[in-house]
Structures are given as C-alpha cells and as structure tokens.
Scaffold this motif. Structure first.
Motif, PDB file in Angstrom:
ATOM      1  N   HIS A 305      68.186  14.737 -34.193  1.00  0.00           N
ATOM      2  CA  HIS A 305      69.411  15.450 -33.842  1.00  0.00           C
ATOM      3  C   HIS A 305      70.050  14.895 -32.564  1.00  0.00           C
ATOM      4  CE1 HIS A 305      69.351  18.814 -36.794  1.00  0.00           C
ATOM      5  NE2 HIS A 305      68.102  18.417 -36.905  1.00  0.00           N
ATOM      6  N   GLY A 306      69.607  13.700 -32.156  1.00  0.00           N
ATOM      7  CA  GLY A 306      70.251  13.012 -31.054  1.00  0.00           C
ATOM      8  C   GLY A 306      69.834  13.445 -29.671  1.00  0.00           C
ATOM      9  N   LEU A 307      68.779  14.259 -29.529  1.00  0.00           N
ATOM     10  CA  LEU A 307      68.367  14.752 -28.223  1.00  0.00           C
ATOM     11  C   LEU A 307      67.251  13.892 -27.640  1.00  0.00           C
ATOM     12  CD1 LEU A 307      69.879  17.332 -29.216  1.00  0.00           C
ATOM     13  CD2 LEU A 307      68.153  18.666 -27.991  1.00  0.00           C
ATOM     14  N   PRO A 308      67.382  13.466 -26.394  1.00  0.00           N
ATOM     15  CA  PRO A 308      66.219  12.900 -25.710  1.00  0.00           C
ATOM     16  C   PRO A 308      65.188  13.992 -25.465  1.00  0.00           C
ATOM     17  CG  PRO A 308      68.057  13.134 -24.182  1.00  0.00           C
ATOM     18  CD  PRO A 308      68.577  13.493 -25.542  1.00  0.00           C
ATOM     19  N   VAL A 309      63.969  13.585 -25.141  1.00  0.00           N
ATOM     20  CA  VAL A 309      62.857  14.524 -25.061  1.00  0.00           C
ATOM     21  C   VAL A 309      62.183  14.414 -23.701  1.00  0.00           C
ATOM     22  CG1 VAL A 309      60.628  15.150 -26.044  1.00  0.00           C
ATOM     23  CG2 VAL A 309      62.486  14.448 -27.555  1.00  0.00           C
ATOM     24  N   LEU A 310      61.911  15.567 -23.097  1.00  0.00           N
ATOM     25  CA  LEU A 310      61.074  15.655 -21.895  1.00  0.00           C
ATOM     26  C   LEU A 310      59.712  16.151 -22.361  1.00  0.00           C
ATOM     27  CD1 LEU A 310      60.504  15.792 -18.823  1.00  0.00           C
ATOM     28  CD2 LEU A 310      61.519  18.089 -18.843  1.00  0.00           C
ATOM     29  N   ALA A 311      58.674  15.311 -22.231  1.00  0.00           N
ATOM     30  CA  ALA A 311      57.381  15.647 -22.822  1.00  0.00           C
ATOM     31  C   ALA A 311      56.242  15.264 -21.900  1.00  0.00           C
ATOM     32  CB  ALA A 311      57.220  14.940 -24.171  1.00  0.00           C
ATOM     33  N   SER A 312      55.107  15.902 -22.136  1.00  0.00           N
ATOM     34  CA  SER A 312      53.884  15.527 -21.430  1.00  0.00           C
ATOM     35  C   SER A 312      53.401  14.172 -21.926  1.00  0.00           C
ATOM     36  CB  SER A 312      52.798  16.578 -21.661  1.00  0.00           C
ATOM     37  OG  SER A 312      53.192  17.827 -21.132  1.00  0.00           O
ATOM     38  N   PHE A 317      52.929  12.442 -28.149  1.00  0.00           N
ATOM     39  CA  PHE A 317      54.228  12.230 -27.503  1.00  0.00           C
ATOM     40  C   PHE A 317      54.305  10.870 -26.820  1.00  0.00           C
ATOM     41  CE2 PHE A 317      53.758  17.040 -26.784  1.00  0.00           C
ATOM     42  CZ  PHE A 317      54.187  17.309 -28.073  1.00  0.00           C
ATOM     43  N   SER A 318      53.194  10.418 -26.261  1.00  0.00           N
ATOM     44  CA  SER A 318      53.202   9.147 -25.539  1.00  0.00           C
ATOM     45  C   SER A 318      53.460   7.966 -26.475  1.00  0.00           C
ATOM     46  CB  SER A 318      51.877   8.954 -24.797  1.00  0.00           C
ATOM     47  OG  SER A 318      50.779   9.134 -25.669  1.00  0.00           O
ATOM     48  N   GLN A 319      53.195   8.138 -27.787  1.00  0.00           N
ATOM     49  CA  GLN A 319      53.503   7.090 -28.747  1.00  0.00           C
ATOM     50  C   GLN A 319      54.916   7.233 -29.314  1.00  0.00           C
ATOM     51  OE1 GLN A 319      50.141   8.709 -29.354  1.00  0.00           O
ATOM     52  NE2 GLN A 319      49.603   7.173 -27.825  1.00  0.00           N
ATOM     53  N   GLN A 320      55.502   8.419 -29.191  1.00  0.00           N
ATOM     54  CA  GLN A 320      56.792   8.679 -29.817  1.00  0.00           C
ATOM     55  C   GLN A 320      57.962   8.573 -28.846  1.00  0.00           C
ATOM     56  OE1 GLN A 320      55.705  12.607 -31.153  1.00  0.00           O
ATOM     57  NE2 GLN A 320      55.210  11.914 -33.221  1.00  0.00           N
ATOM     58  N   VAL A 321      57.687   8.717 -27.558  1.00  0.00           N
ATOM     59  CA  VAL A 321      58.737   8.691 -26.548  1.00  0.00           C
ATOM     60  C   VAL A 321      58.604   7.417 -25.715  1.00  0.00           C
ATOM     61  CG1 VAL A 321      59.698   9.833 -24.512  1.00  0.00           C
ATOM     62  CG2 VAL A 321      58.848  11.206 -26.434  1.00  0.00           C
ATOM     63  N   ALA A 322      59.673   6.650 -25.615  1.00  0.00           N
ATOM     64  CA  ALA A 322      59.719   5.493 -24.717  1.00  0.00           C
ATOM     65  C   ALA A 322      60.243   5.984 -23.372  1.00  0.00           C
ATOM     66  CB  ALA A 322      60.614   4.404 -25.292  1.00  0.00           C
ATOM     67  N   ASP A 323      59.372   6.063 -22.385  1.00  0.00           N
ATOM     68  CA  ASP A 323      59.722   6.654 -21.096  1.00  0.00           C
ATOM     69  C   ASP A 323      60.907   5.919 -20.472  1.00  0.00           C
ATOM     70  OD1 ASP A 323      59.503   8.329 -18.888  1.00  0.00           O
ATOM     71  OD2 ASP A 323      58.092   7.011 -17.859  1.00  0.00           O
ATOM     72  N   GLY A 324      61.948   6.682 -20.141  1.00  0.00           N
ATOM     73  CA  GLY A 324      63.137   6.112 -19.539  1.00  0.00           C
ATOM     74  C   GLY A 324      64.112   5.518 -20.523  1.00  0.00           C
ATOM     75  N   VAL A 325      63.766   5.501 -21.822  1.00  0.00           N
ATOM     76  CA  VAL A 325      64.650   4.937 -22.845  1.00  0.00           C
ATOM     77  C   VAL A 325      65.244   6.037 -23.705  1.00  0.00           C
ATOM     78  CG1 VAL A 325      64.811   3.390 -24.831  1.00  0.00           C
ATOM     79  CG2 VAL A 325      63.377   2.772 -22.873  1.00  0.00           C
ATOM     80  N   ASN A 326      64.389   6.837 -24.333  1.00  0.00           N
ATOM     81  CA  ASN A 326      64.870   7.949 -25.158  1.00  0.00           C
ATOM     82  C   ASN A 326      64.268   9.282 -24.750  1.00  0.00           C
ATOM     83  OD1 ASN A 326      62.255   7.710 -26.096  1.00  0.00           O
ATOM     84  ND2 ASN A 326      62.846   6.845 -28.074  1.00  0.00           N
ATOM     85  N   GLY A 327      63.731   9.296 -23.545  1.00  0.00           N
ATOM     86  CA  GLY A 327      63.135  10.513 -23.014  1.00  0.00           C
ATOM     87  C   GLY A 327      62.378  10.220 -21.745  1.00  0.00           C
TER      88      GLY A 327
END
Length: 671
Positions: A305-312, A317-327
């Motif tokens: 849905h186009g939202l970046p993610v703030l995650a632990s 999550f560490s495999q799904q979120v590129a820190d500083g790129v899409n969350g």
C-alpha cells in the motif's frame, strides 16, 4: 474423495486448520493455502472446525464480525471437527486414510490432542506398515508468544509422531529441532493480503502519522513506541485492532500521558478487510516495534500500500526492510533508538524518500517456493529416493552392498551450529556416495515405485515439444517466460507460479528428453536446485527420478558430491539457484569429471553490464564456452546464430547499468 481427473501429477492433500468464520492471519493463510494448492493442480480438501475456538483456549473473539470472509472461502471445505466431541476427530481422520498427505495447521498447543487423534485415525503416524498419508505440521508458532506450563511437552509429543514440520523462520526451526522434530523445512510465510488494491496517496503536510495494526498483544511493543513518542512531538499514532487482555490497561494509561495529548487515537476492535486500504492510505508509516516475532506479513502489507515501515531489527523484518531505503530498523525495546527514528520520520524529505523506495512486493514468487516445499514434504521419502527395504538383488543394486539408510536418526542429522540440513539433502548425499551403480539403481527403483504409488505419469515425448523450446537460449523478454509457462500447462506438467523458473526448467527438460532419454526414463539426474526445484517436479511427473541436492551458497557445485568419475547422466544448475560469474567455472570443472561421456550440464547465468553483481556480458559467455571446450564440453545450440543476436537485443533494451537484463541457458554435452 479421490478424483483422478485433477491431473496426472496431482497429490491428494487434506489441510486441517481454521478457516472462515475464524478470523486472523492463520485462518486467512490456511484458506489461501488451499486455494493455491488447488490452483497448482492438486486434489485438496480443507477440514475445519464446526465451532470457533473455545474461550478458554483463545483470549479474543475468534469470529469474523457480520459473517464477511477476510479472503475468498475455499469451496471444498468440510467443517467436521467439534471441540466438544473427540469422536469427530477420529471420524474425520478415518475419512482421510486414502490421501497422500495431511497438512495440520498448528496454532496453539492445546489443540495437539485433537490433531494427534485425527492423524492416528488416518494412519498418518510414522511407524506403520504399507502406504499411508504423510503427516506435515504447518507450524506458525512452535511455542506461543506467552507460553504456559506443558506447552513444550505437547509440542514434543506432536513432533515425535509426524513425518515433517514446516516453519517460517530459521529461529523457529531451531526451536522445533530442540523439541525433537525429525525433519524440518523452512519457507518464508507467503503473502495472503486482505484489503484489496491500494488507494493513491498524495503528499500531505503536518505531523507524521503512524499506524499500528492488528491484534495488539504485549510482544508487539506498542507500549515501547508510546514511551518513545513522549519526546517527539511531531508524530501521531493510530492503534487499530483488538487489544488483548491486560495490554488494554497499559496502552490506555500510556496514551493518557499529557505529553501525548491529542496525538494517539485508539480504535479498539476488529478492522474489517474492506476498511484496510483506506486506513493505510490515511497514514504515512506502518509501525512494527515488536519485542519478538516468528512470521509476519505486515511489512509486505505496508509496502503493498506504499507505506514505509518502522520496525524492530529482528527477523523477519530485518530481511524485509532495507534500512534507510524503504523503512527504518531499530533495536527491539530500545526507546532511545526508537525516538531517534521518529525524529527522522518527522522530516518530510525523509518520509518522501522512504516512500519512493517502497517497491511493489512479489506476491507470487513466495507462494511458488512455499508450495514446492510442501509438495516435497507431502511425498513419502521412500517414493522419492527408493525404499531401503527393497531386496538388495533388485536391478542396479549389488547384492552385497550394505544399506544403512533405515536408521531414523541418520536420515536427517542435525548441524551443531544451526538447523538440520533440510529436505532430502543428507539422504541424497549418502545415496550418491555409493557411486554410479547405486545411484542408477535407486533412480530406476524410484521411477518404478513412483509409477505404482502415484498418479499416471505425464506422457511427454521429445516431439511433443515445439522447436522454439531450445536447449541453449536467452531470456530477454517477460513474454517469452510467460509462453514457456503456458506451454507447460498445455503439456500437462505440474503448475508453476514463476514464469522465469518455468522457462529455465522447460528448456532443461527438453534437452534431457532429446539427448539423454533412452525411452525408459533411466537417466541419472542431479538437480542442484534443492527440494523446491521446479525441474525436479516436472522430471518426476514424466517418469524420471531426479536426485535433488541444494549445494548453493557455501557448496557452489557438485564438488561436495562423493560420486564415481563419469557416473552421472545430467547435472542441472538453473534459475532461481543458477550459476553466476563467480562460480560457473567451478561448476564446469566438477561436471567435467562427474558426467559420463555424452552427459549433459545445463546451467543458467544472468547476463548484464559489468556493474551488475554476478552477471556476465555477451563476450563473457564466449569465454565460458571456451573454458567448457577445454574441459571437454560441446555446446548444444548455435551461439553465433539467434542466441548471440538475442543477447545483443536484450542488452539494447537494458534500462539500468547495474542490473541484469537477461538470462542465458547453456546446455553442454560432454564429449
């Protein structure tokens, strides 16, 4: 419940688990799993509960309000199980005696006695004689997030009485092994997203709007987020979902802090699927400050849905979120780090950059891998690899050959440093370690037993394949991969969700049929794609007995195989576990001694500019072929003709200077 019309390579599969009117991610996943397995050509029945979870087992209302399903219901659903009547567990199990596999969806330990009673009644518990259903536990959480005394003991009993366990993370695999699971496979939780299509969101001024979504439990860390927000004024938070138990008081107390006045909205209650898209569109960032996690699709939901993610910064999550790129990733339970991330998100430019970094997630590829894993687990190992109990004087097996494969503890040895090697790898290594005669003998026995134990084979001859299916070819356009996938369905091969894998596998299978098949499907094929390989599924469907080995990563080729020189007919290393610029030479070297004269090596290599990691250019392909020629290989195909021209065409269409623009499949015959 048997229907031979469902497809020549179909399995009869029963799924036991929650579905509508149960709500939540597990019920949605169970229902979509039934849909996807049926779409893949299998004969599927979903066996569910006539009543919802008893309140003493489940702390929240388990039913979907207003009776509206979260995902499309599966049409072949039998609601035959009752919590209050154990006789229904036994009767349902007896009805499943003729299926190939029973997939038990595990949610919480108190349900273990019901599942064991059903499996025993179905004859699906290991140790019996004769054909029986394979028992597979699809385990969302090995142990609950809030465990109780006796949970570990119940899970140990369950694991000791089933054939295999599928979990969704390496950490969960470790826990399963510690509790005695014999055979454990890991596959990422595939997406089963509710909410429909995303709603377009334009740029908006004002404070950063965070959203915390779903069943709110203590392990999800919303209290940590609220404490961090007290020092960051330009942030608001919506908490949308059912707040579970004592967590309601904690969240209400924190939200009433004067420092958070007017900045926290609590929507306590179930969020229907048709309200998700608008809810997500009203916010800027999806917040997942979990203390711990096993598997979750919330990152995929946010990104869809186009939202970046703030995650632990924890799996998955560490495999799904590129820190500083899409969350942004932060250490779990670290209020200071979380507050720092919130300050960064208060900058509109940061939010815009992160939103631009969000890519539409792959919603089909994970299902392809997931179904491949379950298909491998759903077939008796004795069918896949040959029954060690067969007489030693069977053709292809020396009468004096010792056989140590019937020791259960040896089938799947554990790795001291991590989860056990998965699938058929340890078994296959020992089979291959006995040399060519043993491998060939077991391959022939496997094909014979597969014909007897499974559905009729797909009848496929070399002349059934059109001329445009080439042994050596270049994939430069998505339409070409789609054509290969469509052709595979016309030919009656098992369904594939990944067109590129279908393209790679179809050309490989064509080469095997045209060059190495003697009409009896006796070629000894080693497939380095592992137990999820599409090629192996197709090869089994037409009567071959491939040996699936996963030697990617730290074992980049057949170097790890203990086989006699010149003992194999075919070695395949293709997409998605193909070669790259760094290991293709090594694969060539090992295949040069492992293949017999006339044997085939089929590899795929990405082609692209020099800046593309692992890719080779058209000129480099010539270098690979020159090296192959020196090692005794001849290319099947004409590099100087259409293949070379299509590589140049693919290069001319390249849109980035750091990404592969195509895939080349090379089929080489050993002189």
């Amino acid at each position: 419940m048997t229907d031979d019309s469902t497809g020549s390579a179909a399995l009869r599969i029963a799924i036991v688990g929650p579905t509508h009117p149960h709500k939540g991610g597990v019920a949605a996943h169970t229902t979509m799993l039934a849909h996807h397995l049926a779409d893949a050509g299998h004969d599927v029945t979903l066996v569910s509960w006539a009543h919802l979870y008893p309140s003493k087992l489940h702390h929240a209302d388990a039913s979907v309000p207003d009776g509206v399903p979260e995902v499309p219901p599966f049409p072949r659903t039998i609601r035959a199980l009752s919590w209050a009547r154990p006789d229904t567990w036994v009767r349902a199990g007896r009805r499943l005696r003729d299926v190939d596999a029973i997939l038990v969806v595990h949610v919480m330990p108190p349900v273990v006695p019901a599942h064991l009673a059903l499996l025993r009644a179905a004859g699906a518990v290991p140790g019996g004689d004769g054909p029986r259903p394979q028992s597979v536990v699809v385990c969302h959480n090995v142990l609950p997030h809030e465990p109780h005394p006796g949970d570990a003991r119940l899970m140990s009993v369950l694991f000791s009485r089933v054939d295999s366990v599928l979990v969704h993370s390496a950490d969960q695999a470790t826990v399963a092994h510690e509790l005695g699971a014999r055979r454990v496979s890991v596959a990422d939780l595939p997406p089963h997203l509710p909410g429909g299509d995303p709603i377009h969101r334009g740029p908006r001024p004002g404070p950063t709007r965070l959203l915390a979504l779903g069943l709110i439990r203590e392990y999800k860390g919303i209290d940590v987020l609220l404490r961090a927000m007290r020092t960051v004024p330009e942030v608001t938070l919506t908490i949308a979902g059912e707040i579970w138990g004592a967590n309601r008081g904690v969240i209400s107390r924190l939200a009433s802090d004067p420092a958070l006045a007017g900045r926290v909205e609590i929507r306590d209650g179930y969020v229907p699927a048709d309200a998700l898209a608008s809810l997500l569109a009203d916010h800027d960032v999806l917040a997942l400050p979990y203390r711990s996690a096993t598997a979750s699709q919330n990152v995929i939901l946010g990104h869809a849905h186009g939202l970046p993610v703030l995650a632990s910064d924890i799996a998955p999550f560490s495999q799904q979120v590129a820190d500083g790129v899409n969350g942004i990733l932060v250490p779990p339970e670290d209020e200071r780090a979380l507050a720092g991330a919130l300050r960064r998100l208060g900058d509109p430019d940061v939010r815009r950059r992160l939103a631009e970094g969000v890519q539409t997630p792959d919603l089909s590829g994970p299902w392809a891998h997931y179904l491949g894993t379950l298909e491998a687990l759903s077939v008796d190992e004795s069918v896949l690899l040959g029954d060690p109990g067969l007489p030693a004087d069977e053709p292809g097996v020396p009468a004096d050959e010792p056989d140590d494969l019937d020791e259960p503890d040896d089938l799947h040895p554990r790795d001291e440093d991590g989860p056990a090697e998965q699938g058929l790898l340890p078994h296959a290594r020992r089979v291959l370690g006995r040399g060519a005669r043993s491998v060939a003998g077991r391959a022939r026995r496997t094909a014979t037993r597969a014909v007897a134990a499974r559905r009729p084979l797909v009848s496929l001859r070399p002349d059934d394949l059109p001329e445009w299916v080439l042994a050596t070819d270049v994939l430069g356009e998505p339409d070409e991969a789609d054509d290969a996938r469509r052709l595979s369905r016309i030919l009656g091969l098992p369904r594939s969700l990944d067109s590129v894998s279908a393209w790679a596998a179809l050309g490989s299978l064509a080469a095997i049929l045209r060059v190495r098949d003697d009409g009896r499907r006796s070629a000894v094929i080693v497939d380095e794609g592992g137990t999820r390989s599409l090629l192996s599924r197709w090869a089994r469907a037409v009567g071959f007995a491939p040996v699936e080995i996963d030697f990617t990563g730290s074992h980049p080729s057949v170097a790890a195989l203990d086989v006699d020189t010149g003992s194999l007919d075919v070695i395949v290393r293709i997409h998605p576990h193909g070669c790259d610029a760094d290991d293709v030479d090594h694969v060539l070297e090992q295949a040069s001694w492992a293949l017999r004269s006339g044997g085939l090596l089929v590899v795929t290599v990405p082609i692209g500019p020099r800046a593309a990691e692992g890719a080779v250019g058209p000129a480099d392909v010539r270098g690979i072929l020159a090296r192959a020629h020196d090692l005794g290989f001849v290319l099947i195909g004409d590099l100087d003709g259409d293949v070379n021209a299509r590589m140049r065409e693919a290069a001319s269409r390249a849109r980035a200077d750091d990404a592969a623009y195509g895939l080349v499949r090379l089929t080489l015959r050993r002189r």
